[in-house]
Design an enzyme around this catalytic site. Structure first.
Site, PDB file in Angstrom:
ATOM      1  N   LYS A 121       6.442  -0.621   7.336  1.00  0.00           N
ATOM      2  CA  LYS A 121       5.883   0.685   7.000  1.00  0.00           C
ATOM      3  C   LYS A 121       7.051   1.652   6.892  1.00  0.00           C
ATOM      4  CE  LYS A 121       2.159   3.777   8.401  1.00  0.00           C
ATOM      5  NZ  LYS A 121       0.969   3.878   9.244  1.00  0.00           N
ATOM      6  N   ASP A 179      -8.752   7.333  14.002  1.00  0.00           N
ATOM      7  CA  ASP A 179      -8.858   7.024  12.568  1.00  0.00           C
ATOM      8  C   ASP A 179      -9.421   5.616  12.396  1.00  0.00           C
ATOM      9  OD1 ASP A 179      -8.658   7.607   9.899  1.00  0.00           O
ATOM     10  OD2 ASP A 179      -6.505   7.218   9.745  1.00  0.00           O
ATOM     11  N   ALA A 202       3.541   7.249   4.277  1.00  0.00           N
ATOM     12  CA  ALA A 202       4.412   6.080   4.281  1.00  0.00           C
ATOM     13  C   ALA A 202       3.929   5.070   3.253  1.00  0.00           C
ATOM     14  CB  ALA A 202       4.400   5.453   5.675  1.00  0.00           C
ATOM     15  N   GLY A 214       0.505   5.302   1.114  1.00  0.00           N
ATOM     16  CA  GLY A 214      -0.361   6.301   1.742  1.00  0.00           C
ATOM     17  C   GLY A 214       0.252   7.680   1.674  1.00  0.00           C
ATOM     18  N   GLY A 215      -0.312   8.613   2.419  1.00  0.00           N
ATOM     19  CA  GLY A 215       0.130   9.993   2.371  1.00  0.00           C
ATOM     20  C   GLY A 215       1.515  10.183   2.981  1.00  0.00           C
ATOM     21  N   ALA A 275       0.843  -1.194   0.000  1.00  0.00           N
ATOM     22  CA  ALA A 275       0.000   0.000   0.000  1.00  0.00           C
ATOM     23  C   ALA A 275       0.876   1.241   0.000  1.00  0.00           C
ATOM     24  CB  ALA A 275      -0.900   0.008   1.237  1.00  0.00           C
TER      25      ALA A 275
HETATM   26  N1  LIG Z   1       0.460  -5.341   9.485  1.00  0.00           N
HETATM   27  C1  LIG Z   1      -0.096  -5.333   8.273  1.00  0.00           C
HETATM   28  N2  LIG Z   1      -0.239  -6.481   7.575  1.00  0.00           N
HETATM   29  C2  LIG Z   1      -0.796  -6.471   6.350  1.00  0.00           C
HETATM   30  N3  LIG Z   1      -1.262  -5.362   5.735  1.00  0.00           N
HETATM   31  C3  LIG Z   1      -1.163  -4.189   6.380  1.00  0.00           C
HETATM   32  C4  LIG Z   1      -0.581  -4.112   7.672  1.00  0.00           C
HETATM   33  N4  LIG Z   1      -0.622  -2.828   8.087  1.00  0.00           N
HETATM   34  C5  LIG Z   1      -1.204  -2.132   7.093  1.00  0.00           C
HETATM   35  N5  LIG Z   1      -1.531  -2.934   6.054  1.00  0.00           N
HETATM   36  C6  LIG Z   1      -2.164  -2.519   4.779  1.00  0.00           C
HETATM   37  O1  LIG Z   1      -1.591  -1.289   4.388  1.00  0.00           O
HETATM   38  C7  LIG Z   1      -2.589  -0.271   4.357  1.00  0.00           C
HETATM   39  C8  LIG Z   1      -1.986   1.055   4.825  1.00  0.00           C
HETATM   40  O2  LIG Z   1      -1.419   0.882   6.129  1.00  0.00           O
HETATM   41  P1  LIG Z   1      -1.645   1.939   7.278  1.00  0.00           P
HETATM   42  O3  LIG Z   1      -0.811   1.578   8.449  1.00  0.00           O
HETATM   43  O4  LIG Z   1      -3.102   2.059   7.505  1.00  0.00           O
HETATM   44  O5  LIG Z   1      -1.022   3.229   6.618  1.00  0.00           O
HETATM   45  P2  LIG Z   1      -1.640   4.636   6.198  1.00  0.00           P
HETATM   46  O6  LIG Z   1      -1.125   5.553   7.259  1.00  0.00           O
HETATM   47  O7  LIG Z   1      -1.070   4.895   4.857  1.00  0.00           O
HETATM   48  O8  LIG Z   1      -3.141   4.525   6.200  1.00  0.00           O
HETATM   49  C9  LIG Z   1      -3.722  -0.783   5.244  1.00  0.00           C
HETATM   50  O9  LIG Z   1      -4.952  -0.202   4.874  1.00  0.00           O
HETATM   51  C10 LIG Z   1      -3.659  -2.268   4.940  1.00  0.00           C
HETATM   52  O10 LIG Z   1      -4.296  -2.550   3.702  1.00  0.00           O
HETATM   53 MG   LIG Z   2      -4.497   3.510   7.342  1.00  0.00          MG
END
Ligand SMILES: Nc1ncnc2c1ncn2[C@@H]1O[C@H](COP(=O)(O)OP(=O)(O)O)[C@@H](O)[C@H]1O
Ligand SMILES: [Mg+2]
Length: 458
Positions: free
Chosen positions: A42, A148, A22, A19-20, A17
């Site tokens: 991350k 969130d 990371a 995001g904004g 993924a």
């Molecule tokens: N521990 C994890 N295992 C598998 N997928 C993850 C995990 N953490 C996050 N993700 C995936 O990555 C996406 C973005 O992670 P997140 O921590 O929510 O970052 P952001 O701050 O960009 O929202 C999540 O919506 C999920 O789909």
């Molecule tokens: Mg998130």
């Protein structure tokens, strides 16, 4: 064949993924006994690394979550600076987030069954409650508010496990960056009214957000909609969604009552804790479907992601461990001093051990996932460096950080008279100055432009 990329003790495969702030990678590392452990990495986007406030935010996220050990929270292992990258390593959840799952179900002309939705929300509320009441090592309450809680931050494993993640903007009494009251953070769509006003928050704000998610997942309609983000903030502030029993008349009355209580505008009328909310949901589930098992959820996940699971499995098999990079450069753990000696990352080693190298299955074989019976388990997604689809449902609901002083809502009807129930809510609170003409820009710069996607949609 593709090679993994090594960063400190981690071997990165594809990007999950973007995001904004990371990006998320699927990766793995080796435990001291040579056992391979899947992790999610991350990684702070490079241009944010220069900015200490973003590094501090990430540090805060890690500090908070490192206190949290619960089956319904994705466990975090360490925050490390290595080879000019700053990253958090955490437990990898082999599954999808709730947002992707809902979208996938919709594409297949189906929907997450209501019982599964109730189960997922109940379990994530358990994780949430654990965070709410967590204490630090000296026993001081951390008073964490997630802020969130939204479908993309609830992970659902293909085995039906449910884990809350992304404490990226969580606020606790320990945070170095104390968010000033008046700054709105979170995904507007799932905010509590007090959050949309930029007020001081407590746990009950997360209760409202979880109620909003439950409303949307059970009825198929979000509780608040508006043509633009500013109007959406006003709608959330009003907290008067269309009654869920009107939107989804097929839903059991008890469930509608639970949603309504969680989403009460006044905090004192809501469930007073995430645990109370969770108990209400589980007792509804016991009454409504006494034989419910999470294997049903697992079955549903495997069914809707069947094709992706196959495709991802093949993609994972394509990765070969890069054993050319040796050495013990673990990088610098940014908060090592704050962690106990038995912190989980202490068990990890950057390389396969001698015994693991002796086994070609680890040193050079594809990085496949194997379950306890030796069968290959599905992993996920595709390939870095191919970019993530920016229209990916995971990312289309951005988390905003913005000033609460909004312009007045354009009034289609005459202004409300004194005594009207909505009186007051559209006005910017506590601001003697005239409101700015436009919404001030978000505090976080927008993510860099992402080239058009080249990978299949997740
Ligand atoms: N521990 C994890 N295992 C598998 N997928 C993850 C995990 N953490 C996050 N993700 C995936 O990555 C996406 C973005 O992670 P997140 O921590 O929510 O970052 P952001 O701050 O960009 O929202 C999540 O919506 C999920 O789909
Ligand atoms: Mg998130």
């Amino acid at each position: 064949m593709r090679q993994t990329r090594r960063l400190g003790r981690y071997h990165l495969t594809y990007r999950i993924a973007f995001g904004g702030m990371a990006e998320l990678y699927r990766a793995f590392t080796f435990e001291d006994d040579g056992h391979k452990r899947d992790v999610a990495i991350k990684r702070l986007l490079p241009h944010f690394r220069e900015d200490r406030s973003f590094v501090d935010m990430l540090t805060d996220e890690f500090k908070l979550v490192s206190y949290l050990r619960h089956p319904n929270i994705a466990e975090v292992y360490e925050l490390v600076e290595v080879e000019e990258a700053i990253l958090i390593s955490m437990e990898y959840v082999d599954g999808r987030d709730l947002r992707s799952s809902v979208e996938r179900a919709r594409m297949l002309d189906t929907a997450l069954p209501v019982d599964d939705v109730v189960y997922v929300i109940a379990r994530s509320l358990e994780g949430l409650h654990h965070a709410h009441v967590a204490r630090d090592s000296r026993g001081e309450p951390l008073r964490i508010v997630h802020r969130d809680f939204s479908p993309s931050n609830v992970l659902v494993g293909y085995d039906g496990v449910v884990k809350l993640c992304d404490f990226g903007i969580a606020k606790a009494s320990h945070n170095r960056i104390q968010t000033k009251t008046g700054i709105i953070k979170g995904k507007v769509k799932y905010m509590s009214p007090e959050q949309a006003f930029g007020r001081k928050l407590d746990w009950r704000s997360d209760v409202f957000s979880a109620g909003s998610v439950l409303y949307e997942l059970c009825s198929g309609e979000p509780p608040f909609t508006a043509p633009n983000e500013i109007d959406l903030i006003f709608a959330v502030r009003d907290a008067q969604p269309r009654p869920i029993r009107e939107v989804a008349p097929h839903l059991p009355e008890e469930l509608c009552a639970i949603v309504e209580k969680a989403m009460a505008r006044s905090r004192s009328a809501r469930f007073q804790s995430a645990l109370e909310f969770r108990n209400a949901l589980l007792s509804f589930l016991r009454h409504h479907n006494p034989g419910y098992r999470r294997t049903r959820l697992a079955g549903f996940m495997k069914k809707i992601f069947h094709d992706e699971i196959e495709r991802e499995l093949r993609a994972m098999e394509d990765f070969v461990l890069d054993v050319s990079v040796r050495g013990e450069d673990f990088g610098k753990n940014l908060i090592a001093s704050a962690l106990p000696k038995d912190a989980p990352f202490n068990r990890f080693s950057p390389n396969p051990t001698a015994s693991a190298v002796a086994s070609p299955a680890i040193a050079s074989a594809p990085t496949q996932n194997v379950d306890t019976r030796g069968r290959k388990r599905p992993s996920r997604v595709m390939a870095d460096p191919a970019p993530i689809d920016p229209h990916d449902p995971v990312h289309h609901e951005k988390t905003v950080i913005a000033d609460r002083r909004l312009p007045p809502r354009p009034l289609a009807a005459p202004p409300p008279t004194i005594g009207s129930p909505t009186m007051g809510s559209p006005k910017p609170l506590g601001s003697p100055k005239p409101p700015p003409a436009r919404m001030p820009p978000p505090r976080i710069p927008p993510p860099p432009r992402v080239p058009p996607p080249r990978i299949p949609k997740r």
